[in-house]
Design a protein around this motif. Structure first.
Motif, short mmCIF file in Angstrom:
data_model
loop_
_atom_site.label_atom_id
_atom_site.label_comp_id
_atom_site.label_asym_id
_atom_site.label_seq_id
_atom_site.Cartn_x
_atom_site.Cartn_y
_atom_site.Cartn_z
N TYR A 232 0.84 -1.21 0.00
CA TYR A 232 0.00 0.00 0.00
C TYR A 232 0.88 1.25 0.00
O TYR A 232 0.56 2.24 -0.69
N ARG A 233 1.93 1.24 0.77
CA ARG A 233 2.80 2.42 0.84
C ARG A 233 3.46 2.67 -0.52
O ARG A 233 3.57 3.83 -0.96
N GLU A 234 3.89 1.63 -1.20
CA GLU A 234 4.49 1.81 -2.52
C GLU A 234 3.47 2.33 -3.52
O GLU A 234 3.81 3.13 -4.40
N VAL A 292 -3.05 -8.09 -4.38
CA VAL A 292 -3.28 -7.56 -5.74
C VAL A 292 -2.29 -6.44 -6.05
O VAL A 292 -1.70 -6.39 -7.13
N LEU A 293 -2.09 -5.53 -5.10
CA LEU A 293 -1.20 -4.40 -5.33
C LEU A 293 0.25 -4.86 -5.51
O LEU A 293 1.04 -4.17 -6.17
N GLY A 294 0.59 -6.00 -4.96
CA GLY A 294 1.95 -6.52 -5.10
C GLY A 294 2.16 -7.34 -6.35
O GLY A 294 3.27 -7.85 -6.58
N HIS A 295 1.13 -7.48 -7.18
CA HIS A 295 1.20 -8.30 -8.40
C HIS A 295 0.91 -7.39 -9.60
O HIS A 295 -0.22 -6.92 -9.76
N PRO A 296 1.88 -7.11 -10.47
CA PRO A 296 1.70 -6.12 -11.54
C PRO A 296 0.47 -6.36 -12.41
O PRO A 296 -0.30 -5.42 -12.68
N ALA A 297 0.26 -7.59 -12.88
CA ALA A 297 -0.88 -7.87 -13.75
C ALA A 297 -2.20 -7.70 -13.00
O ALA A 297 -3.17 -7.12 -13.53
N ALA A 298 -2.25 -8.19 -11.76
CA ALA A 298 -3.46 -8.06 -10.96
C ALA A 298 -3.75 -6.60 -10.65
O ALA A 298 -4.92 -6.17 -10.66
N ARG A 299 -2.72 -5.82 -10.35
CA ARG A 299 -2.91 -4.40 -10.06
C ARG A 299 -3.50 -3.69 -11.27
O ARG A 299 -4.38 -2.83 -11.14
N LEU A 308 -12.35 -6.54 -6.88
CA LEU A 308 -11.30 -7.27 -6.19
C LEU A 308 -11.20 -8.73 -6.62
O LEU A 308 -10.10 -9.26 -6.79
N ALA A 309 -12.35 -9.39 -6.81
CA ALA A 309 -12.34 -10.83 -7.09
C ALA A 309 -11.57 -11.18 -8.38
O ALA A 309 -10.68 -12.03 -8.35
N PRO A 310 -11.89 -10.55 -9.53
CA PRO A 310 -11.14 -10.91 -10.74
C PRO A 310 -9.67 -10.51 -10.67
O PRO A 310 -8.81 -11.21 -11.23
N ALA A 311 -9.37 -9.41 -9.96
CA ALA A 311 -7.97 -9.02 -9.82
C ALA A 311 -7.23 -10.04 -8.97
O ALA A 311 -6.09 -10.42 -9.27
N LEU A 312 -7.89 -10.53 -7.90
CA LEU A 312 -7.25 -11.51 -7.04
C LEU A 312 -6.99 -12.82 -7.77
O LEU A 312 -5.99 -13.49 -7.52
N MET A 314 -5.97 -13.16 -10.66
CA MET A 314 -4.73 -13.03 -11.43
C MET A 314 -3.50 -13.37 -10.59
O MET A 314 -2.44 -13.67 -11.13
N THR A 315 -3.64 -13.31 -9.28
CA THR A 315 -2.48 -13.59 -8.42
C THR A 315 -2.31 -15.08 -8.14
O THR A 315 -1.32 -15.49 -7.55
N ILE A 316 -3.29 -15.87 -8.56
CA ILE A 316 -3.25 -17.30 -8.27
C ILE A 316 -2.70 -18.04 -9.48
O ILE A 316 -3.20 -17.89 -10.60
N GLY A 317 -1.68 -18.86 -9.31
CA GLY A 317 -1.09 -19.63 -10.39
C GLY A 317 -2.02 -20.71 -10.88
O GLY A 317 -2.98 -21.09 -10.21
N GLY A 318 -1.75 -21.25 -12.09
CA GLY A 318 -2.61 -22.26 -12.69
C GLY A 318 -2.77 -23.48 -11.80
O GLY A 318 -3.87 -24.00 -11.62
N SER A 319 -1.68 -23.96 -11.23
CA SER A 319 -1.74 -25.14 -10.36
C SER A 319 -2.59 -24.86 -9.12
O SER A 319 -3.40 -25.69 -8.70
N GLU A 320 -2.45 -23.66 -8.55
CA GLU A 320 -3.24 -23.30 -7.38
C GLU A 320 -4.72 -23.23 -7.72
O GLU A 320 -5.58 -23.65 -6.94
N ARG A 321 -5.04 -22.67 -8.91
CA ARG A 321 -6.45 -22.58 -9.31
C ARG A 321 -7.07 -23.96 -9.46
O ARG A 321 -8.21 -24.20 -9.07
N PHE A 322 -6.30 -24.90 -10.07
CA PHE A 322 -6.81 -26.26 -10.24
C PHE A 322 -7.06 -26.91 -8.88
O PHE A 322 -8.13 -27.48 -8.64
N ASP A 323 -6.07 -26.80 -7.99
CA ASP A 323 -6.22 -27.41 -6.67
C ASP A 323 -7.43 -26.85 -5.94
O ASP A 323 -8.22 -27.61 -5.35
N LYS A 324 -7.59 -25.53 -5.98
CA LYS A 324 -8.70 -24.90 -5.27
C LYS A 324 -10.04 -25.33 -5.87
O LYS A 324 -11.00 -25.64 -5.15
N ALA A 325 -10.11 -25.37 -7.20
CA ALA A 325 -11.37 -25.76 -7.86
C ALA A 325 -11.75 -27.18 -7.50
O ALA A 325 -12.93 -27.48 -7.24
#
Length: 389
Positions: A232-234, A292-299, A308-312, A314-325
């Motif tokens: 946030y400060r950056e 989100v702010l720490g991830h360039p594409a998500a920001r 917030l939801a679609p931006a967030l 973007m911070t999740i990798g493909g493997s993480e998305r599969f596992d979560k789903a």
């Protein structure tokens, strides 16, 4: 000679009629999101009843009488003797003495026994020469003491106190000095004052107004908590906090003012612009926005859509998305299996169940065909030929 001088003859402590005392219209409890509708006694009392448990104090005094141990702290302003500390007590005394005022303020008061009423007419007050003389006592009681204000009121009180010190030269107190006098050992004052200065800068530049927030309550903690994180400060171009010095009064540089405007809308929304805050609750939304702010594409997605939801995502990798789903699907199917006794035969549901089965089989087949991650050999690699060979 002021009318009250006779009540304080020979010292700063005296007995004063309750009816002659005035509420403090600069009471630190009054923040832009929480203040009386007007300066009239009835409006102030209605506000105190709504925000400061006035009814509880009224019942206590009506039952036992006014226990005059701790004096009200008062100061002269023009022809008025104003209560700097003890406005809640003053409100309770005024409505107990005046049923008409109580009715106007929509406050219920009980019948008083004669011996109780006799304790209410006059109270002990301690008169200070100026408001600065009362700062330390009031601050200790309400910033880090037994009757704390909310964080925003504390921040405004501390900034006002710090601003008063600006022109006192070598005698000026620093925020560190003020915090020490308040018994603050956890940098709380520094964090909330820093956030208050950020907010005040935004209001001076008309980038944001607390009154324009989209929600009923002003969640000041969103801002002062956010400013403890690097991301946030950056985003605001703020350097690492230097707690050895007073926080700057205009902390955000010109090149980051647009980001300040955007961030405050993400945190608090805008009623006039019909913008809902992206941060609904501090946990987990504030941490999610930090990610989100720490991830360039998500920001970039957040800046474009303010969602917030679609931006967030973007911070999740493909493997993480599969596992979560897969984990979420398993949890949903467990619930459905537990509700089988309530199921009704339905062609559409049968087709849906068949589709789920086919997809589950496809996932299982693919997972079985994917080789496990290669294990790193415990043996050192063979050395290649040297340059001399």
């Amino acid at each position: 000679m002021a009318w009250w001088d006779a009540h304080f003859a020979g010292g700063q402590r005296g007995r004063v009629p309750v009816e002659r005392l005035k509420f403090d219209d600069t009471n630190p409890r009054y923040t832009p999101d929480k203040r009386p509708k007007s300066g009239a006694d009835a409006a102030v009392i209605e506000y105190l009843d709504r925000t400061a448990d006035l009814g509880e104090l009224i019942e206590s005094i009506a039952s036992s009488g006014y226990i005059d141990i701790e004096p009200l702290i008062v100061v002269g302003r023009g022809d008025d003797l104003v209560v700097l500390e003890g406005n809640r007590r003053l409100g309770a005394l005024k409505v107990l003495l005046s049923p008409e005022l109580a009715a106007e303020a929509n406050v219920s008061v009980p019948e008083l026994r004669p011996e109780v009423r006799a304790t209410l007419a006059e109270v002990t007050a301690f008169k200070v020469e100026n408001e600065q003389d009362a700062r330390e006592l009031i601050g200790f009681k309400h910033i880090n003491g037994p009757q704390g204000w909310d964080a925003y009121a504390k921040a405004l009180y501390a900034t006002r106190w710090l601003d008063e010190q600006e022109n006192r030269g070598e005698d000026a107190l620093s925020l560190t000095d003020i915090a020490a006098r308040m018994g603050d050992k956890h940098d709380t004052l520094y964090r909330i004052v820093s956030a208050a200065y950020v907010l005040q800068q935004a209001e001076r530049l008309d980038l944001f107004r607390v009154e324009d927030r989209a929600t009923r309550n002003f969640s000041f903690s969103h801002l002062y908590t956010a400013l403890t994180y690097t991301e946030y400060r950056e985003f605001l171009g703020l350097p690492r906090a230097d707690r050895s010095a007073n926080p700057p009064r205009n902390p955000v540089g010109e090149e980051h003012l647009q980001n300040l405007r955007i961030l405050l809308r993400w945190l608090f929304g805008s009623k006039s612009e019909g913008i809902a805050p992206a941060v609904k609750t501090q946990n987990p939304d504030l941490a999610a926005l930090k990610k989100v702010l720490g991830h360039p594409a998500a920001r970039r997605v957040m800046l474009e859509r303010s969602e917030l939801a679609p931006a967030l995502e973007m911070t999740i990798g493909g493997s993480e998305r599969f596992d979560k789903a897969l984990v979420d699907a398993h949890a949903a199917l467990k619930i459905a299996a537990g509700e089988l006794s309530n199921a009704r035969p339905d062609k559409a549901l049968l087709e849906l169940a068949g589709d789920i089965l086919r997809r589950a089989q496809l996932i299982e087949l693919n997972l079985r065909s994917v080789p496990p991650p290669r294990q790193r050999s415990a043996e050192p690699p063979q050395a290649g030929p040297s340059e001399s060979e």
